[in-house]
Scaffold this motif. Structure first.
Motif, mmCIF file in Angstrom:
data_model
loop_
_atom_site.group_PDB
_atom_site.id
_atom_site.type_symbol
_atom_site.label_atom_id
_atom_site.label_comp_id
_atom_site.label_asym_id
_atom_site.label_seq_id
_atom_site.Cartn_x
_atom_site.Cartn_y
_atom_site.Cartn_z
ATOM 1 N N THR A 203 0.816 -1.210 0.000
ATOM 2 C CA THR A 203 0.000 0.000 0.000
ATOM 3 C C THR A 203 0.853 1.265 0.000
ATOM 4 O O THR A 203 0.319 2.363 0.026
ATOM 5 N N GLN A 208 3.500 7.190 1.469
ATOM 6 C CA GLN A 208 2.377 8.124 1.574
ATOM 7 C C GLN A 208 2.529 9.038 2.790
ATOM 8 O O GLN A 208 2.299 10.240 2.718
ATOM 9 N N ASP A 217 1.151 15.538 -2.189
ATOM 10 C CA ASP A 217 -0.056 14.746 -2.354
ATOM 11 C C ASP A 217 0.296 13.258 -2.245
ATOM 12 O O ASP A 217 1.037 12.738 -3.072
ATOM 13 N N MET A 219 -1.329 10.738 -3.013
ATOM 14 C CA MET A 219 -1.825 9.951 -4.150
ATOM 15 C C MET A 219 -0.755 9.755 -5.220
ATOM 16 O O MET A 219 -0.772 8.785 -5.954
ATOM 17 N N ASP A 220 0.191 10.710 -5.292
ATOM 18 C CA ASP A 220 1.255 10.594 -6.289
ATOM 19 C C ASP A 220 2.139 9.378 -6.065
ATOM 20 O O ASP A 220 2.739 8.856 -6.996
ATOM 21 N N ALA A 222 1.029 6.663 -4.039
ATOM 22 C CA ALA A 222 0.244 5.592 -3.420
ATOM 23 C C ALA A 222 0.202 4.310 -4.256
ATOM 24 O O ALA A 222 0.067 3.217 -3.714
ATOM 25 N N GLY A 226 -2.448 1.427 -2.784
ATOM 26 C CA GLY A 226 -2.526 2.415 -1.720
ATOM 27 C C GLY A 226 -3.477 3.561 -1.991
ATOM 28 O O GLY A 226 -3.850 4.291 -1.074
ATOM 29 N N SER A 227 -3.904 3.711 -3.247
ATOM 30 C CA SER A 227 -4.825 4.805 -3.531
ATOM 31 C C SER A 227 -6.262 4.433 -3.178
ATOM 32 O O SER A 227 -7.144 5.267 -3.207
ATOM 33 N N ARG A 228 -6.504 3.168 -2.884
ATOM 34 C CA ARG A 228 -7.860 2.768 -2.490
ATOM 35 C C ARG A 228 -7.998 2.853 -0.974
ATOM 36 O O ARG A 228 -7.118 2.404 -0.244
ATOM 37 N N LYS A 232 -5.388 1.558 1.965
ATOM 38 C CA LYS A 232 -4.650 2.576 2.695
ATOM 39 C C LYS A 232 -4.848 2.387 4.201
ATOM 40 O O LYS A 232 -3.888 2.381 4.971
#
Lengths: 520, 234
Positions: A203, A208, A217, A219-220, A222, A226-228, A232
């Motif tokens: 993740t 992160q 950020d 998300m860059d 993740a 990991g973006s879900r 996360k």
């Protein structure tokens, strides 16, 4: 159709007693059926609940799932399964949900969790629960890409928490240390760590957190997992899980290090789930105690205990009463070893609980230290140990060296307080002790007041600081003494009383209004 | 020095890589970590984080390891010489609990209990008693033999304790704390660069060897008074 609603709509109220019409009819029918089917029958409400639960999970209805997890499951447990198993996942539940494997992983998770909480798991059940976790994590980690699933945050924490609890509980049993158990690899330390590490790595949770800290950020960095939100949260809770597992294994430095990039602030992610919040502070605090960083431990415990006291009414007492008592006990130990000024509210709460004990500990009652530590420590384990030792006693024995040596200096303070300089020989005669012994004690006093203390950065970081209001320096036989006078903190007191004052003013003003309303 | 979170300069890249990945649980890495521990003994630096990882790997190791006992004793001896830090206790915490149970179950437990006793003396700054116990039993020198110049490493830590706690110390007291003959003591003090005035060794002033209590300063964060500030605007 919502089966929860149905359950409520069909109830009949007679006086204070609520009867569920459908349920009574069902129960009567089922009683007859039960005679035939013995233990296999499932009450209709439970059946409906399971099917509803299944639908919510398949539809990713997080809000409804939250209700199932936090409310319905517990209510039905109280009603039907106080002292018995929930319907068995394979034999009874699978046919109800068309053998949906994913639902069964999560249902089984709750099934075994309930079993651990209310009954005593057999070795076979421990093994089955373990293999269910393997399946569950395997599904999450090793499907084709991230799975399309959302869970309530509290459940994500619950899964990681229970996984470690069952691992811990397994190694507390005697069978665990005999190699001829049900399955030799059950609840292996390496496998458990592997799950926790894999989830936190997949993740990209560390990346992160580092990004968040740097104001970027997350998300860059993740990645697809990991973006879900589910991943996360799981990844994050696994990091806290690692803190806990390493602590249980007695590796306190590694435990603190795994918390890299996690800051202890109210804004941290763990603060969203109360039990996660408390667990984090408890384990970080224990690690500080065991690495002789009492000032840091005190900061940790008093912060979270204040928080717990303030939110007591919101959270409800169900989970945390014992944990909070444990932290008060640890705080008492730390304050005896490294006296510190606490915030008023914590100071009063601590004195109410441990006032007498703390005075006795200061006078050198080592038994009390052992008692409090035994009560407050986590259930340490040693999976590699074939000698059948007691890890708690082991850690306690090592801890007591520091306690004993620190306490040997406790009676010096009451004399040193009175002087700015003092002759070593004179103090030795006051104390009726040998001058060289006293010299050792004085150096010990100085060294023990010096602690590694966190100021910024990672939790494991720190600089050596003098942590006492009393300080000394030796010049041959002359003892220089300095003591910080006052040092009382006022802000907290003023802020609290200003707020109190405002609320009294409000009361007076509003009271006026009410009177006027009455007249009108 | 803070040995809990600071990475020693001497740590090779390869070890850093092991420690920061799942390799810290990989039994195949035992030999590399073992070699590194041996290097530390010879070079007189100590890397407690790497050594803790090794101690844990040794616990789970299935194959018999003829060096296991020596390695554990070496790691503990290095940590003992560093007694002002938490190295020794953190290393003990990751060892199996039987090692401190009396009577000792095996030779490893016996050695560890000897080191543990020495530690309690050093932690209580009872230095002359430490040396007396240390010299009374040859086993102590055997256990610590692999750590190059072990006794001198202990002296360095004792000197540090003096440095922190004292502005001046009687020659005789300091000498007995270091357990040195007159000649060697004179050389030792000279090498430290500390002055001898008559019967007194003068410790150069530093940040710690004066009596200076922790000052409590009070800082108020804006969040603490945000409610009050809001109220004044209503």
């Amino acid at each position: 159709m919502d089966s929860d609603e149905e359950f409520i709509d069909n109830s009949l109220a007679v006086g204070d007693i609520v009867y569920d019409e459908a349920q009574i009819a069902q129960q009567q029918q089922e009683y007859a059926a039960q005679l035939k089917l013995a233990s296999t029958a499932i009450p209709t409400v439970v059946k409906d609940f399971i099917q509803y639960f299944h639908r919510c999970l398949s539809d990713n209805s997080v809000y409804e799932l939250h209700g199932c997890y936090e409310n319905s499951f517990g209510k039905l447990t109280d009603k039907f399964y106080k002292n018995s198993h929930w319907p068995h996942p394979v034999a009874q539940v699978a046919p109800l949900v068309k053998n949906d494997p994913v639902f069964l992983y999560f249902y089984s998770e709750l099934y075994y969790r309930h079993l651990y909480a209310k009954l005593t798991p057999t070795p076979l059940e421990r093994f089955e629960s373990y293999s269910n976790y393997c399946n569950l994590f395997n599904y999450i980690l090793n499907s084709d890409g991230p799975v399309d699933l959302e869970l309530p945050t509290s459940w994500a924490w619950g899964i990681v928490d229970e996984f470690i609890y069952q691992y811990n509980s397994y190694w507390m049993t005697k069978e665990a240390h005999n190699s001829d158990g049900v399955a030799p690899d059950t609840w292996g330390t390496y496998s458990v760590l592997n799950v926790l590490y894999s989830l936190s790595e997949k993740t990209k949770i560390r990346e992160q957190l580092r990004a968040i800290k740097a104001g970027l950020d997350p998300m860059d960095v993740a990645g697809p997992y990991g973006s879900r939100p589910l991943y996360k949260m799981l990844g994050y809770f696994c990091v806290i899980g690692l803190l806990r597992v390493h602590t249980l294994l007695g590796d306190f430095t590694l435990a603190l290090k795994t918390m890299e990039s996690i800051e202890l602030t109210k804004k941290a992610l763990f603060a969203r789930v109360a039990p996660a919040h408390f667990a984090t502070y408890y384990y970080v605090g224990i690690c500080y105690v065991m690495t002789r960083r009492y000032a840091d431990a005190i900061r940790c415990f008093s912060h979270v205990l204040t928080y717990m006291a303030r939110t007591k009414n919101v959270q409800g007492p169900r989970y945390d009463a014992k944990r909070s008592e444990q932290m008060y006990a640890l705080l008492a130990i730390c304050v005896v070893l490294s006296p510190a000024r606490l915030d008023d509210s914590i100071h009063v709460a601590l004195r109410d609980r441990y006032g007498d004990q703390m005075a006795a500990m200061q006078r050198g009652d080592l038994k009390l230290f052992e008692e409090l530590f035994t009560f407050a420590a986590p259930k340490f384990i040693q999976p590699g140990d074939v000698h059948g030792g007691d890890p708690l006693k082991h850690h306690l024995k090592i801890f007591m060296v520091d306690v004993t040596n620190t306490l040997s200096t406790a009676n010096l303070k009451s004399y040193l307080n009175l002087y700015a300089t003092m002759d070593l020989g004179k103090l030795a005669s006051f104390l009726d002790t040998d001058a060289e012994d006293l010299r050792s004690q004085l150096v010990t006093l100085k060294m023990k007041n010096r602690q590694l203390r966190w100021t910024e950065g990672e939790l494991a970081d720190g600089t050596y600081q003098h942590c006492s209001e009393l300080d000394i320096a030796l010049e041959n036989d002359l003892i220089h003494v300095a003591e910080a006078k006052g040092g009382r903190k006022f802000a907290d007191w003023f802020i609290r009383n200003t707020v109190k004052n405002y609320s009294v003013q409000d009361y007076i003003v509003n009271g006026d209004k009410k009177d006027k309303e009455k007249k009108n | 020095m803070d040995t809990l979170s600071k990475k020693p300069e001497q740590r090779p890249e390869e070890i850093t890589a092991i420690l920061s990945s799942l390799d810290r649980y990989n039994p195949e890495k035992i030999s590399i970590l073992q070699e590194y521990a041996t290097t530390q003994c010879a070079d007189q630096h100590s890397d407690i984080e790497a050594n803790l990882a090794l101690l844990k790997l040794l616990q789970f190791q299935q194959q018999p390891n003829p060096n296991k006992e020596d390695i554990i004793c070496n790691i503990l001896s290095m940590a003992l010489a560093n007694f002002l830090t938490s190295d020794f206790t953190t290393a003990l915490h990751v060892l199996p609990s039987y090692v401190l149970d009396s009577p000792a179950a095996d030779t490893l437990a016996e050695s560890i209990q000897k080191l543990f006793h020495l530690y309690t003396l050093l932690d209580g700054c009872r230095f002359p008693e430490f040396w007396a116990v240390y010299e009374r039993d040859d086993a102590h020198a055997d256990i610590t033999a692999d750590v190059a110049d072990f006794e001198n490493l202990v002296r360095i830590s004792i000197t540090r304790a003096v440095d922190i706690s004292s502005q001046a110390i009687h020659k005789d007291v300091f000498r007995s704390w270091l357990n040195l003959s007159d000649n060697k003591f004179a050389d030792y003090v000279k090498e430290l660069g500390w002055k001898v005035e008559g019967e007194t060794v003068v410790v150069p002033p530093n940040k710690e060897n004066e009596a200076k209590p922790a000052t409590t300063t009070e800082s108020i964060k804006i969040e603490q008074i945000s409610r009050l500030l809001k109220r004044t605007n209503e």
